[in-house]
Design an enzyme around this catalytic site. Structure first.
Site, PDB file in Angstrom:
ATOM      1  N   MET A   1      10.209  90.762 -83.701  1.00 55.83           N
ATOM      2  CA  MET A   1      11.321  90.279 -84.487  1.00 55.83           C
ATOM      3  C   MET A   1      10.967  90.283 -85.952  1.00 55.83           C
ATOM      4  O   MET A   1      11.779  90.491 -86.818  1.00 55.83           O
ATOM      5  CB  MET A   1      11.712  88.868 -84.073  1.00 55.83           C
ATOM      6  CG  MET A   1      12.644  88.187 -85.038  1.00 55.83           C
ATOM      7  SD  MET A   1      13.415  86.722 -84.365  1.00 55.83           S
ATOM      8  CE  MET A   1      14.466  87.431 -83.121  1.00 55.83           C
ATOM      9  N   LEU A 165      17.205  94.886 -80.769  1.00 55.62           N
ATOM     10  CA  LEU A 165      15.820  94.472 -80.605  1.00 55.62           C
ATOM     11  C   LEU A 165      15.506  93.319 -81.552  1.00 55.62           C
ATOM     12  O   LEU A 165      15.832  93.384 -82.750  1.00 55.62           O
ATOM     13  CB  LEU A 165      14.880  95.651 -80.897  1.00 55.62           C
ATOM     14  CG  LEU A 165      13.398  95.319 -81.129  1.00 55.62           C
ATOM     15  CD1 LEU A 165      12.776  94.731 -79.866  1.00 55.62           C
ATOM     16  CD2 LEU A 165      12.626  96.563 -81.576  1.00 55.62           C
ATOM     17  N   SER A 166      14.901  92.263 -81.032  1.00 56.24           N
ATOM     18  CA  SER A 166      14.353  91.194 -81.848  1.00 56.24           C
ATOM     19  C   SER A 166      15.432  90.534 -82.702  1.00 56.24           C
ATOM     20  O   SER A 166      16.348  89.914 -82.176  1.00 56.24           O
ATOM     21  CB  SER A 166      13.210  91.769 -82.690  1.00 56.24           C
ATOM     22  OG  SER A 166      12.415  90.759 -83.219  1.00 56.24           O
ATOM     23  N   ALA A 167      15.365  90.646 -84.034  1.00 56.85           N
ATOM     24  CA  ALA A 167      16.431  90.098 -84.862  1.00 56.85           C
ATOM     25  C   ALA A 167      17.759  90.759 -84.515  1.00 56.85           C
ATOM     26  O   ALA A 167      18.812  90.112 -84.525  1.00 56.85           O
ATOM     27  CB  ALA A 167      16.115  90.291 -86.337  1.00 56.85           C
TER      28      ALA A 167
END
Length: 497
Positions: A1, A165-167
């Site tokens: 992230m 993905l992530s953030a």
């Protein structure tokens, strides 16, 4: 992230307490150096990826990039893919594997891009209500991109999906909550529950120690973010590595609780499957018997997106920072959404489904199958857990290299002389022999992360047996004995394997 660095355009968030600010800044800088990527990245320039302008008022100050396969048919689906911190649209295009399936299955791909002008680490501001709520900031910019793409490419507004993905995953969860009338499905890859954070400080809490809310409390956050009276919800895939130290694996459990509650289907799994790459798939069906929520737990995978470079039909992507060689998440997600439906590669054939599929024998590492011949078939495809594992010209097949004492589901389809695949047979389940019971002593939290237990309403229960284990935390310890695949019992008084 990466770290959810305060967005530049929000002055009040640039003035936290000095010590906190220095810690956040140092952490963000360390991550950027570790990644070896330039925040914001260069302009998208990968072959086939083009920038699209004039998509609306763009209150979130984002850039829109798109990949549209040649000869895209009218009424094609649309997938929106959101990159992670320190990444760009071009980076995600090149590594995630989504372009392969856009071309093979026939859908348009939109890749929004943020920049260091919005966030010092080029993260989507998933933790900012002004950017992630319906009709505001970055969320509205992405909504405008969807409208632009549907109009420009003639897409099907009923088949719009979002992944990140992530953030980007944090933003994905918030978009699914804010726009359930826009997105038919979503995939949260190494991400967090919708509306988990409302500030930088709560973002860190969510990432490292997510709040232990009840399913009803998590579900209420989604319902309050959605338009009043919403009754139709997106189907949600949740991907999480068990060794993720950036977004703790407990987030996957909270996500599961949130979306199963929204669907009103409870937190008891309908089925559990073993996939490649050390991945376990747990599914939760809706009232009609179709998976509404899927949880993919990738054993040993740290923070990132699961990819599997190669030319196989179920392989995709390229390895790199936060792109980890385990299993092709884009392939399984696309199939979950039904993007591999009629008209896709390989083309649908007219041959009927094989009948009489049976398990003829098993060993500790193999499963042998047999079925009745289909007139006109030149070969047969064998699928394990929805993934093709082999092709044969006979009416028998032996699958090898399997784990002992593990249940696998199989289907078979006939292939005609033109290579078109016919209808899929009814599924059968085979369990390999040689299961050896194992014992594990850990905290309730670690048991849950490992899949030996599950959390509901702040309490922990053994997977399979459902035995109560007390509060879901790191201070309560139990010994669990696995007596069968996916079945654990409390064995505090003594456990021998």
């Amino acid at each position: 992230m990466g770290q959810p660095h305060p967005p530049h355009r929000s002055p009040k968030l640039r003035r936290p307490l000095g010590g906190v600010r220095r810690w956040i800044t140092a952490a963000a800088g360390a991550l950027a150096l570790t990644c070896g990527l330039v925040a914001g990245g260069p302009p998208a320039s990968a072959a086939g990826l083009t920038q699209v302008t004039g998509f609306g008022s763009n209150p979130g100050n984002l850039s829109m990039y798109a990949y549209v396969p040649d000869a895209l048919p009218a009424g094609a689906p649309l997938v929106v893919a959101l990159h992670g911190c320190t990444q760009s649209a071009a980076d995600y295009y090149a590594n995630s594997g989504w372009p392969k399936f856009a071309a093979g299955y026939g859908f348009a791909l939109v890749l929004p891009q943020t920049s260091s002008a919005n966030n010092a680490n080029s993260c989507f501001n998933w933790f900012e209500p002004g950017d992630s709520a319906r009709g505001q900031g970055e969320a509205l910019s992405i909504r405008q991109m969807v409208d632009k793409a549907l109009t420009q490419y003639g897409g099907d507004a009923r088949r719009v999906y979002v992944t990140g993905l992530s953030a980007g995953a944090g933003m994905t969860a918030n978009l699914l909550a804010a726009y359930p009338d826009v997105f038919a499905g979503g995939s949260v890859d190494s991400g967090l529950p919708a509306s988990c954070a409302t500030s930088v400080s709560t973002a860190y809490t969510c990432m490292y120690s997510p709040p232990d809310k009840t399913p009803a409390q998590w579900g209420a956050l989604v319902r309050s973010a959605a338009p009043a009276g919403t009754t139709s919800w997106p189907r949600v895939a949740i991907w999480q590595g068990t060794a993720d130290t950036t977004v703790k694996p407990a987030n996957a459990t909270e996500l599961r609780d949130q979306w199963t509650d929204v669907w009103g289907i409870g937190q008891t799994p309908t089925r559990t499957k073993g996939l490649g790459g050390g991945t376990t798939l747990t599914e939760y069906d809706d009232a009609s018997g179709h998976p509404a929520v899927q949880v993919y737990s990738v054993s040993g995978m740290p923070h990132g997106l699961a990819v599997d470079p190669g030319s196989g039909p179920d392989q995709c992507g390229a390895t790199g920072t936060y792109y980890l060689d385990t299993i092709c998440s884009s392939y399984h997600t696309a199939r979950f959404w039904g993007l591999d439906g009629p008209g896709q590669e390989p083309g649908p054939g007219s041959l009927p489904a094989p009948t009489g599929l049976t398990v003829t024998s098993t060993t500790g590492t193999t499963v042998s199958l047999g079925w009745n011949a289909v007139a006109g078939a030149t070969s047969y495809q064998v699928h394990r857990g929805g993934t093709k594992v082999g092709t044969t010209t006979s009416t028998a097949y032996t699958d090898t290299g399997l784990a002992t004492g593990t249940a696998y589901g199989y289907t078979v389809a006939a292939v005609d002389g033109a290579g078109a695949v016919g209808a899929v047979s009814a599924a059968v389940t085979a369990t390999t022999s040689g299961f050896t019971p194992t014992c594990n002593t850990s905290s309730n939290y670690d048991h849950t992360v490992a899949g030996r237990a599950y959390q509901s309403g702040g309490s922990t229960y053994a997977t399979g047996s459902g035995q109560a284990m007390g509060l879901w935390n790191t201070f309560t310890t139990h010994t669990l004995r696995q007596t069968a695949p996916g079945y654990y019992v409390v064995a505090d008084s003594g456990c021998s394997s």
